[in-house]
Write a protein that holds these residues in place. Structure first.
Motif, short mmCIF file in Angstrom:
data_model
loop_
_atom_site.label_atom_id
_atom_site.label_comp_id
_atom_site.label_asym_id
_atom_site.label_seq_id
_atom_site.Cartn_x
_atom_site.Cartn_y
_atom_site.Cartn_z
N THR A 313 110.37 27.52 41.43
CA THR A 313 109.57 26.39 41.21
C THR A 313 109.12 26.68 43.29
O THR A 313 108.10 26.37 43.90
N GLU A 314 110.21 27.13 44.25
CA GLU A 314 109.76 27.07 44.94
C GLU A 314 108.70 27.95 45.71
O GLU A 314 108.15 28.45 46.58
N TYR A 315 108.86 28.92 45.31
CA TYR A 315 107.69 29.89 45.47
C TYR A 315 106.38 29.49 44.74
O TYR A 315 105.42 29.41 45.49
N ARG A 316 106.67 28.67 43.41
CA ARG A 316 104.67 28.15 43.40
C ARG A 316 104.70 27.75 44.76
O ARG A 316 103.04 27.12 45.09
N ALA A 317 105.37 25.87 45.40
CA ALA A 317 104.78 24.89 46.07
C ALA A 317 104.97 25.83 47.69
O ALA A 317 103.83 25.34 48.23
N LEU A 318 105.39 26.78 47.82
CA LEU A 318 105.26 27.78 48.39
C LEU A 318 103.58 28.30 48.99
O LEU A 318 102.96 28.37 50.17
N SER A 319 103.88 28.68 47.65
CA SER A 319 101.98 29.93 47.86
C SER A 319 100.90 28.37 47.98
O SER A 319 99.80 28.44 47.90
N ALA A 320 101.24 27.36 47.09
CA ALA A 320 100.08 25.99 46.91
C ALA A 320 100.10 25.56 48.11
O ALA A 320 98.34 25.81 48.95
N GLY A 321 100.84 26.16 49.24
CA GLY A 321 100.63 25.32 50.70
C GLY A 321 100.10 26.62 51.48
O GLY A 321 99.06 26.32 52.94
N GLY A 322 99.19 27.16 51.14
CA GLY A 322 98.85 28.50 52.00
C GLY A 322 98.03 29.27 50.83
O GLY A 322 98.65 29.71 50.26
#
Length: 328
Positions: A313-322
């Motif tokens: 979930t953290e990785y997905r959120a980080l990917s969505a930001g850039g």
């Protein structure tokens, strides 16, 4: 002359079912499936060449399986030797698996279970196939089994001559009279026999080290094609390649990782890629994990965090930001 059937005159929503029915009735029973049946287009044609027939197919990517039950329902008892003209397809049969592209040849036996997947990213598939009755090839079945679901490069030697012949047959058979087609059938059998015999003899001469390397590449390809199967593991892989589990582990010595470690790493890499894809943002994390063979959310989350230092979930959120970046 080619006898042609085409989905062109069938309503779009009915084309895939119509094509699947034609193949099962007129060629042999098979379980066909498509990721996009509503967009399916297909055309098939057959020509008589005396003691054998040739066929040609142009179709949207699909999956075709022959199970023991389907074989019992109907079996032409043939070896089928295909020249792929366009597209990419993977075949597994008799403990072997391969992926072939345009210009490659591939052999399979209609009397044995098989699984053939045409890859969507390879585009439309076009193939020419020699449909060889079992008794026309003067090669022992136990020897031919070694070539089933094996890539035969069509760019050199006798294989290149056979590939050129099959391409010309597709392009010009309609111009030939029946007696000419019968003579071409004899030529087809002779060229197919010479090509297969050459590859059998060449295999016999390959040093043990080279055979092991070829087998290892086949196993790597098999793993890639079956990552989504939760049962994928050393026993399954060993059985499909006719080796012992111990022999499989010996093959992986010097590879830097065990069989199970490779499966786990490749599953995690595929999950990481999907988690970073914007078009899959609506898919639940567990759905993505299950797609790549992970059985439960706890085990997947733990494995992902150990590999990349973040929860899925953290990785997905980080990917969505850039922009997506590979994690070391």
């Amino acid at each position: 002359m080619w006898s042609v059937v085409s989905s062109g005159g069938v309503p779009a929503g009915e084309r895939f079912d119509w094509y699947a029915d034609i193949i099962s009735r007129e060629v042999m029973p098979a379980a066909l499936s498509s990721e996009r049946p509503a967009d399916f287009q297909g055309e098939a044609a057959v020509v008589d060449l005396g003691h054998l027939r040739a066929s040609k197919f142009t179709l949207s990517p699909l999956r075709s399986r022959r199970t023991p039950a389907l074989i019992r329902r109907g079996d032409p008892e043939q070896y089928q030797l295909a020249l792929l003209r366009t597209g990419v397809t993977s075949m597994s049969q008799h403990r072997s698996a391969c992926t072939v592209g345009a210009g490659d040849l591939m052999l399979w036996d209609t009397s044995l279970p098989s699984d053939n997947t045409m890859h969507a990213d390879g585009g439309q598939v076009r193939a020419t196939i020699l449909m060889l009755p079992r008794d026309v090839l003067p090669l022992r079945p136990e020897r031919l089994e070694r070539l089933l679901a094996r890539r035969i490069p069509g760019d050199r030697g006798i294989a290149a001559i056979l590939a050129s012949f099959m391409a010309a047959l597709e392009d010009h058979a309609a111009e030939c009279e029946p007696e000419e087609l019968a003579r071409l059938g004899t030529v087809a059998v002779d060229l197919a026999t010479a090509c297969l015999a050459q590859h059998l003899d060449a295999e016999d001469r390959i040093p043990a080290e080279a055979r092991a390397e070829v087998l290892l590449r086949r196993i790597h390809a098999f793993i890639e094609h079956n990552l989504g199967d939760p049962e994928l593991g050393p026993p399954t892989i060993a059985a499909r390649h006719n080796i012992s589990v111990r022999g499989l582990h010996q093959l992986f010595r010097g590879q830097g990782e065990t069989v199970q470690a490779r499966i786990r790493r490749r599953r995690l890499e595929q999950c990481r890629t999907d988690l970073g894809r914007p078009e899959l943002a609506a898919h639940r994390v567990q759905s993505i994990a299950a797609r790549w063979g992970f059985g439960g959310p706890v085990a997947f989350s733990r494995a992902f965090r150990e590999a990349y230092g973040l929860t899925p979930t953290e990785y997905r959120a980080l990917s969505a930001g850039g922009p997506h970046r590979d994690t070391p």
